[in-house]
Design an enzyme around this catalytic site. Sequence first.
Site, short mmCIF file in Angstrom:
data_model
loop_
_atom_site.label_atom_id
_atom_site.label_comp_id
_atom_site.label_asym_id
_atom_site.label_seq_id
_atom_site.Cartn_x
_atom_site.Cartn_y
_atom_site.Cartn_z
N ASP A 262 1.07 -1.19 0.04
CA ASP A 262 -0.01 -0.09 0.03
C ASP A 262 0.98 1.16 0.05
O ASP A 262 1.77 1.51 0.82
CB ASP A 262 -1.01 -0.02 1.30
CG ASP A 262 -1.65 1.16 1.45
OD1 ASP A 262 -2.62 1.35 0.30
OD2 ASP A 262 -1.67 2.10 2.31
N GLU A 296 1.42 0.04 -4.94
CA GLU A 296 0.51 1.22 -5.03
C GLU A 296 1.50 2.31 -4.88
O GLU A 296 2.15 2.40 -3.92
CB GLU A 296 -0.54 1.30 -3.98
CG GLU A 296 -1.24 2.49 -4.40
CD GLU A 296 -2.32 2.94 -3.16
OE1 GLU A 296 -3.45 3.63 -3.30
OE2 GLU A 296 -2.08 2.50 -1.96
N ASP A 322 -3.52 3.98 -11.51
CA ASP A 322 -4.56 4.76 -11.21
C ASP A 322 -4.96 5.50 -12.58
O ASP A 322 -5.87 5.83 -12.79
CB ASP A 322 -4.21 5.87 -10.30
CG ASP A 322 -4.29 5.14 -9.17
OD1 ASP A 322 -5.22 4.23 -8.87
OD2 ASP A 322 -3.62 5.67 -8.00
N HIS A 325 -7.58 3.91 -14.59
CA HIS A 325 -8.88 3.96 -13.94
C HIS A 325 -9.47 5.33 -14.14
O HIS A 325 -10.62 5.65 -14.77
CB HIS A 325 -8.85 4.01 -12.39
CG HIS A 325 -9.90 4.34 -11.70
ND1 HIS A 325 -10.11 5.51 -11.30
CD2 HIS A 325 -11.20 3.77 -11.42
CE1 HIS A 325 -11.28 5.71 -10.84
NE2 HIS A 325 -11.87 4.71 -10.81
N HIS A 391 -11.37 -0.56 -3.95
CA HIS A 391 -11.86 0.17 -2.76
C HIS A 391 -11.54 1.54 -2.77
O HIS A 391 -12.63 2.19 -2.06
CB HIS A 391 -11.05 -0.74 -1.72
CG HIS A 391 -9.70 -0.30 -1.41
ND1 HIS A 391 -8.65 -0.98 -1.98
CD2 HIS A 391 -9.36 0.60 -0.62
CE1 HIS A 391 -7.65 -0.36 -1.61
NE2 HIS A 391 -7.99 0.60 -0.45
N GLN A 393 -11.33 3.81 -4.99
CA GLN A 393 -11.93 4.84 -5.98
C GLN A 393 -13.39 4.70 -5.76
O GLN A 393 -14.31 5.67 -6.27
CB GLN A 393 -11.57 4.28 -7.56
CG GLN A 393 -10.14 4.35 -7.89
CD GLN A 393 -9.47 5.84 -7.56
OE1 GLN A 393 -10.19 6.88 -7.87
NE2 GLN A 393 -8.24 5.81 -7.52
N GLY A 395 -14.84 3.50 -2.54
CA GLY A 395 -14.80 3.99 -0.88
C GLY A 395 -14.46 5.65 -0.52
O GLY A 395 -14.90 5.90 0.25
#
Length: 603
Positions: A262, A296, A322, A325, A391, A393, A395
């Site tokens: 993460d 990430e 990302d 996305h 989660h 994008q 949450g």
Amino acid sequence: MPQGADVVPGGGVRFRLWAPNCAHMAVETGDGKEPARSVPMVPTGDGWYQILVPHARAGTRYRYILPDGMRVPDPASRYQPDDAHGPSEVVDPAAYAWSDAAWAGRPWHEAVLYELHVGAFTPAGTFRAARERLDHLVTLGVTGIEIMPVADFPGRRNWGYDGVLLYAPDSSYGRPEDLMALVDAAHARGIMVLLDVVYNHFGPDGNYLPLYAPAFFTDRHQTPWGAGVNFDGPESKAVREFIIHNALYWIEEFHLDGLRLDAVHAILDDSGCDVLDELAMRVRAACRREVHLVLENEENQTRRLARDAGGRTLHYTSQWNDDVHHVLHVAATGEDQGYYAEYVGDTAKLGRALAEGFAYQGETMRYRGRPRGEPSGVLPPTAFVAFIQNHDQIGNRAFGDRLSVLAPPEALRALAAVYLLLPQVPMLFMGEEWYAGQPFPFFCDFEGELANAVRKGRRQEFARFPEFQAEAARERIPDPQSDGTFASAKLDWADLENPEPREWFDLYRRLLARRREAIVPLLPGIGAHAATYEVLGPSAVAVRWRFRRGDEGGVLTLTANLSGAPVSGFQIDPGRTLWLEGRSNENGMGEPWSVRWSLANHT
């Protein structure tokens, strides 16, 4: 492991702890059914304490006693039966009887990932319940599940990024052997299991390390969560070993096929040996099977994903992309707030992200106020994980709403046809495959002032957006502490009995079957600098990937109009059509939300 509780074959348990701030230490055993017994620990130098306790065994509960009498859990606890503030339990990892001896992992180019949160994936929210849904994933075409963090956190529920005991699967999901059984069952079905781990910070409640090992953290580095983890200052060796052994622990003791690290941009290390590089080298040296390390990384650092001359991974296998996305989300929704504003009306970024991975490769991003990214065309497409939902994008939106409530169905079908067949590695978010409408809002379970601060902070986050500037509007944002907020995130598997969700599931299943049949065999032959892209119109692109397969080669082509208006200038590339979504784009006209994949071979 360098610290923790290890069952000794000849009898007893060896306890080892790094507590450089303590003049003496003791370990207390007992489960409440018999009088607690305290045993002084022996200093062994450099802040380390150790003791062999003959009467301890697997199942024994224990705590460490600080010089002031305070009792704390083991920072390397393998299990916390009574949550993060309770005693730790001795676990013998050799007690589980594995059945996956023949499992050697899967090559990365075969990966189709499925991100899930154990607590929200099923009504029961446990490792055992998740195991019962593996056959669903096999039918879908998933080859790897990526589990959100399970490291022990305080309370009954959490996204997982507030973990404080990094070695202990949270007891709300089950026991360690339940997670082992989930991995074992996944391997029996040909499914890899990756785990999300958090090494950039510890949660705000239940972290006792500053009491006896304050050198674990440093004010020289600051992160969004406070002082940085000390990877490069005085006494950092023990800290680095704690984190690196955690990565090894999950892979070795739980037979995991990889980890997703993460927010590594918040792992700060000014030493001559970057801890991320060392972690990757140590993991790869220790493993004799396929293991994948995924990042990430907001900085989009290509160097962490480097390949050798033969195309083999040196350190990290892939990175969550990302940029893919963002370009697809903007195309489907038209949203232009926050970082989405950087991608609106810029079709070149759409083409670049699909073809080369990163849309930003060193250019200044106004939202950040500084350059972002490094040139990424030097990498194969499998160095990137592509997704249209995850989660974060979902949450991190005020109401945790999914694309199923933000975009028209025809847009989502087009997006699915793009990213599930893209040479990058696709990742679904749980429930996406049947057009699930359940939100995935942020949830946690803190107490007292911290609970109030989290509740207030969550709502204040959105005050900069026009629709939430009024306090009354912010009050509508779900309370992360509420039981109802967590309940709303749980998938409703009964939806799959209805016609529309079944149709969506069939679409995803057929797309992944086509990927397995037509795209996966090409991926080893698509290397660096293999792709080109062409802007055909607003939100309309053509992307071509050259590939080699044995003595033959060819071109894989995507032409897509990701908008609600027709676009002229489409040409039909020669070759076999692999997939056509939307109306046919013949006569040079790209119809709205139309996607065509084609394959042309040549010698």
